[in-house]
Motif scaffolding. Structure first.
Motif, mmCIF file in Angstrom:
data_model
loop_
_atom_site.group_PDB
_atom_site.id
_atom_site.type_symbol
_atom_site.label_atom_id
_atom_site.label_comp_id
_atom_site.label_asym_id
_atom_site.label_seq_id
_atom_site.Cartn_x
_atom_site.Cartn_y
_atom_site.Cartn_z
ATOM 1 N N GLY A 134 0.840 -1.193 0.000
ATOM 2 C CA GLY A 134 0.000 0.000 0.000
ATOM 3 C C GLY A 134 0.869 1.235 0.000
ATOM 4 N N CYS A 135 1.781 1.290 -0.957
ATOM 5 C CA CYS A 135 2.869 2.281 -0.948
ATOM 6 C C CYS A 135 2.405 3.702 -1.207
ATOM 7 C CB CYS A 135 3.923 1.893 -1.980
ATOM 8 S SG CYS A 135 3.339 1.998 -3.703
ATOM 9 N N GLY A 136 1.186 3.885 -1.714
ATOM 10 C CA GLY A 136 0.730 5.229 -2.031
ATOM 11 C C GLY A 136 1.622 5.903 -3.056
ATOM 12 N N THR A 137 1.986 7.150 -2.812
ATOM 13 C CA THR A 137 2.814 7.890 -3.768
ATOM 14 C C THR A 137 4.302 7.585 -3.621
ATOM 15 O OG1 THR A 137 3.034 9.820 -2.326
ATOM 16 C CG2 THR A 137 1.127 9.767 -3.809
ATOM 17 N N GLY A 138 4.657 6.655 -2.747
ATOM 18 C CA GLY A 138 6.037 6.167 -2.690
ATOM 19 C C GLY A 138 6.957 6.884 -1.729
ATOM 20 N N GLN A 139 6.407 7.695 -0.826
ATOM 21 C CA GLN A 139 7.256 8.449 0.098
ATOM 22 C C GLN A 139 8.101 7.527 0.988
ATOM 23 O OE1 GLN A 139 5.346 10.675 3.359
ATOM 24 N NE2 GLN A 139 6.482 12.477 2.696
ATOM 25 N N THR A 140 7.465 6.523 1.584
ATOM 26 C CA THR A 140 8.192 5.608 2.471
ATOM 27 C C THR A 140 9.162 4.733 1.694
ATOM 28 O OG1 THR A 140 6.445 5.588 4.138
ATOM 29 C CG2 THR A 140 7.915 3.676 4.081
ATOM 30 N N ALA A 141 8.731 4.230 0.541
ATOM 31 C CA ALA A 141 9.615 3.387 -0.273
ATOM 32 C C ALA A 141 10.865 4.159 -0.691
ATOM 33 C CB ALA A 141 8.866 2.870 -1.504
ATOM 34 N N ALA A 142 10.703 5.426 -1.021
ATOM 35 C CA ALA A 142 11.854 6.259 -1.387
ATOM 36 C C ALA A 142 12.800 6.419 -0.194
ATOM 37 C CB ALA A 142 11.376 7.628 -1.866
ATOM 38 N N HIS A 180 16.841 -3.716 -1.463
ATOM 39 C CA HIS A 180 15.938 -4.048 -2.562
ATOM 40 C C HIS A 180 14.507 -3.749 -2.121
ATOM 41 C CE1 HIS A 180 19.361 -5.997 -4.406
ATOM 42 N NE2 HIS A 180 19.521 -6.747 -3.313
ATOM 43 N N VAL A 181 13.928 -2.676 -2.650
ATOM 44 C CA VAL A 181 12.602 -2.242 -2.225
ATOM 45 C C VAL A 181 11.574 -2.550 -3.315
ATOM 46 C CG1 VAL A 181 11.180 -0.305 -1.444
ATOM 47 C CG2 VAL A 181 13.625 -0.377 -0.865
ATOM 48 N N THR A 182 10.481 -3.175 -2.898
ATOM 49 C CA THR A 182 9.336 -3.400 -3.774
ATOM 50 C C THR A 182 8.155 -2.642 -3.193
ATOM 51 O OG1 THR A 182 10.111 -5.607 -4.408
ATOM 52 C CG2 THR A 182 7.783 -5.115 -4.784
ATOM 53 N N ALA A 183 7.508 -1.828 -4.021
ATOM 54 C CA ALA A 183 6.374 -1.012 -3.590
ATOM 55 C C ALA A 183 5.123 -1.479 -4.333
ATOM 56 C CB ALA A 183 6.645 0.460 -3.881
ATOM 57 N N VAL A 184 4.080 -1.796 -3.577
ATOM 58 C CA VAL A 184 2.842 -2.316 -4.160
ATOM 59 C C VAL A 184 1.663 -1.447 -3.749
ATOM 60 C CG1 VAL A 184 1.231 -4.266 -4.209
ATOM 61 C CG2 VAL A 184 3.694 -4.696 -4.178
ATOM 62 N N ASP A 185 0.815 -1.112 -4.715
ATOM 63 C CA ASP A 185 -0.436 -0.425 -4.415
ATOM 64 C C ASP A 185 -1.486 -0.861 -5.434
ATOM 65 O OD1 ASP A 185 -0.983 2.261 -2.511
ATOM 66 O OD2 ASP A 185 -2.469 1.938 -4.087
#
Length: 235
Positions: free
Chosen positions: A44-52, A61-66
């Motif tokens: 539930g990464c949303g606009t990717g703030q946390t993943a960034a 290795h980051v995977t972002a899913v929404d």
């Protein structure tokens, strides 16, 4: 067409809309030991703030899913602009297309309550490696809620149920988490400070009205509806 709360977050492109906001995310991740070789899932990464932040802070290795296409589009835009190598997937938290035991660490920020809670927790447990950990921030009932208030919460946010702390812990245990810690934070569900916005053009007025309803509701009911931060470990 009726717009829901997740549409609101997507069209306004709000980063850190979860309880506690981005400052809570940063403080939580300061105490997490993530190695460069490890795989991390931001569900539930949303606009990717946390993943960034994860990519920059840990170079892992980051995977972002929404599951919202507009959120995915804005996350991809963020990562390209900042030069972060993050794998972005439009996917369903209740049915993840990953093999068992894929990730060393999972972060979920006000996501699971918007899904079938048991299905999503089961999937997150499945894709987490043995010995891995998960941090989740979730809306929580602070006391027994009247049927009227429970209905208002579910209708406003488009959710099926709101759990108390003990119910969250029970559901986590049911899917195999053997050690569950409550991280001490202010529990009130107060509006988060918003300083990260990537707004879409031509936003429907319904979404502005919904944002106002959300702010009014949280101010009026912060003693009844709060949140918890759970850190969960899988054997």
């Amino acid at each position: 067409m009726s717009k829901n709360y997740l549409d609101l977050l997507a069209y306004f492109g709000i980063g850190g809309a979860h309880p506690g906001g981005y400052s809570l995310t940063q403080s939580l991740l300061e105490n997490v030991n993530i190695q460069r070789t490890e795989s991390v899932l931001d569900i539930g990464c949303g606009t990717g703030q946390t993943a960034a932040f994860l990519a920059e802070q840990f170079d892992c290795h980051v995977t972002a899913v929404d599951n919202h296409p507009i959120m995915v589009e804005k996350a991809i835009e963020r990562f390209k602009e900042n030069g972060f190598s993050v794998k972005v997937i439009e996917g369903d938290a209740q049915n993840l297309n990953f093999p068992d035991s894929t990730f060393d660490f999972i972060i979920s920020e006000s996501v699971i309550v918007f899904t079938d809670i048991s299905k999503t927790l089961n999937e997150l447990s499945r894709v987490l490696k043995s010995g891995g950990s998960m941090i989740m921030i979730e809306m929580t009932a602070e006391q027994n809620l009247s049927e009227e208030l429970r209905g208002k919460v579910c209708n406003l946010y488009g959710i099926n149920d709101i759990l108390n702390e003990e119910e969250w812990i029970s559901k986590l245990q049911q899917v195999g988490f053997t050690q569950i810690e409550i991280i001490n934070t202010p529990s009130g569900l107060i509006p988060s400070e918003i300083n990260d916005i990537n707004q879409s053009k031509n936003i429907n007025m319904e979404l502005f009205e919904l944002w106002e309803k959300h702010n009014q509701f949280t101010l009026q009911n912060s003693h009844l509806i709060g949140y918890r931060v759970f850190k969960c470990y899988l054997k």
